[in-house]
Design a protein around this motif. Structure first.
Motif, PDB file in Angstrom:
ATOM      1  N   LEU A 183       0.854  -1.186   0.000  1.00 31.77           N
ATOM      2  CA  LEU A 183       0.000   0.000   0.000  1.00 31.77           C
ATOM      3  C   LEU A 183       0.891   1.237   0.000  1.00 31.77           C
ATOM      4  CD1 LEU A 183      -3.034   0.935   0.372  1.00 31.77           C
ATOM      5  CD2 LEU A 183      -2.473   1.131   2.804  1.00 31.77           C
ATOM      6  N   ASN A 188      -4.129   6.536  -0.661  1.00 31.68           N
ATOM      7  CA  ASN A 188      -4.464   5.119  -0.506  1.00 31.68           C
ATOM      8  C   ASN A 188      -4.542   4.727   0.965  1.00 31.68           C
ATOM      9  OD1 ASN A 188      -4.707   4.371  -3.252  1.00 31.68           O
ATOM     10  ND2 ASN A 188      -2.475   4.304  -3.455  1.00 31.68           N
ATOM     11  N   ILE A 192      -8.211   3.369   2.251  1.00 32.02           N
ATOM     12  CA  ILE A 192      -8.285   2.013   2.813  1.00 32.02           C
ATOM     13  C   ILE A 192      -8.490   2.069   4.319  1.00 32.02           C
ATOM     14  CG2 ILE A 192      -6.971  -0.102   3.228  1.00 32.02           C
ATOM     15  CD1 ILE A 192      -7.886  -0.001   0.393  1.00 32.02           C
ATOM     16  N   PHE A 220      -8.372  -4.215  -1.072  1.00 28.36           N
ATOM     17  CA  PHE A 220      -7.849  -3.648  -2.325  1.00 28.36           C
ATOM     18  C   PHE A 220      -8.282  -4.496  -3.517  1.00 28.36           C
ATOM     19  CE2 PHE A 220      -4.821  -2.652  -5.618  1.00 28.36           C
ATOM     20  CZ  PHE A 220      -4.636  -1.277  -5.496  1.00 28.36           C
ATOM     21  N   THR A 223     -11.894  -3.896  -4.437  1.00 29.17           N
ATOM     22  CA  THR A 223     -12.172  -2.667  -5.196  1.00 29.17           C
ATOM     23  C   THR A 223     -11.881  -2.848  -6.686  1.00 29.17           C
ATOM     24  OG1 THR A 223      -9.949  -1.738  -4.868  1.00 29.17           O
ATOM     25  CG2 THR A 223     -11.602  -1.249  -3.188  1.00 29.17           C
TER      26      THR A 223
END
Length: 267
Positions: A183, A188, A192, A220, A223
């Motif tokens: 990540l 982000n 998240i 992730f 999505t």
């Protein structure tokens, strides 16, 4: 109702055809035969709903159509119970077995929470870990010429990356890649973290906690689920990797793990 596909026949197909027709997606004659006309209507409906347009009336399509999937069908969708430490160790030939034993349950649990317990998405998750953190442990991103300028402070090339939502020093090092999926970037971490109800902006190192890292990985992938599934239907592992990584870094390791797992789980 059970999932349906082309060449199926029976009363459930007639119900499907009636529902499609009522919603404006004409399958042709209501004849209990899942033929090409019904398949085309299903694909059109799936595209309209933003679903994976494969012509198969799977669990998500059944729900979108207003049908209730049979409980055993939902349970059968997951193959989590088939994914063992021994199997995963063959996908990670250079990884210490203890690392897999320690962290695999968290990864599989996170995938199940996101309803990603089918073979393709499990393989996608595990192969991503192989490409990103081959040791099967959440890790910090390492310095490289792509994130650190010559003689510069670590990760200074990330500091002003607008695409990552970074706002200048020390965002580059603060929000460097972490976890199973690496990540990266303030935006982000914020997106998240908000979805997981964890403050990753104040405490970005939490992304390396094994359970949190597993939840980040699964979320992730969720999505990007539709695009990933479409790539895997086309057997385009390069595109599947690109959807997560943004490029082809680690593609060889990703592909090796995916193909190995594919053979083992097919058996």
């Amino acid at each position: 109702m059970k999932p349906l596909k082309i060449d199926d026949f029976g009363p459930d197909v007639a119900l499907l055809q009636q529902r499609l027709k009522a919603l404006g997606f004409n399958p042709g004659k209501v004849d209990q035969d899942f033929g090409t006309g019904t398949e085309a209507a299903v694909i059109a409906f799936q595209k309209s709903e933003g679903l994976l347009a494969n012509g198969i009336v799977d669990i998500k399509t059944l729900l979108a159509l207003g049908f209730e999937p049979e409980p055993e069908t939902v349970a059968a969708h997951s193959i989590i119970q088939n994914v063992t430490v021994g199997l995963v160790s063959r996908m990670f030939p250079a990884t210490p077995l203890d690392n897999i034993k320690k962290n695999l349950p968290a990864v599989l649990g996170a995938l199940e929470k996101q309803q990603l317990g089918d073979r393709n998405m499990i393989l996608m998750a595990l192969s991503t870990i192989r490409a990103e953190t081959a040791g099967f442990v959440p890790i910090d991103e390492g310095k490289s010429r792509f994130n650190t300028s010559p003689g510069g402070k670590p990760f200074d090339l990330y500091d002003h990356r607008k695409d990552l939502g970074n706002q200048g020093p020390p965002d580059g090092s603060q929000f460097k890649g972490r976890g199973f999926i690496q990540l990266t970037g303030r935006s982000n971490y914020k997106t998240i973290g908000d979805k997981l109800k964890i403050d990753l902006i104040t405490n970005p190192t939490k992304a390396n906690d094994p359970q949190i890292a597993a939840d980040i990985l699964a979320l992730f992938l969720k999505t990007k689920e539709r695009q990933i599934r479409e790539a895997l239907i086309d057997d385009d592992l390069r595109q599947a990797r690109r959807l997560v990584n943004g490029g082809s870094h680690g593609l060889a390791e990703f592909t090796d793990a995916f193909r190995t797992g594919e053979r083992l789980l097919s058996a």
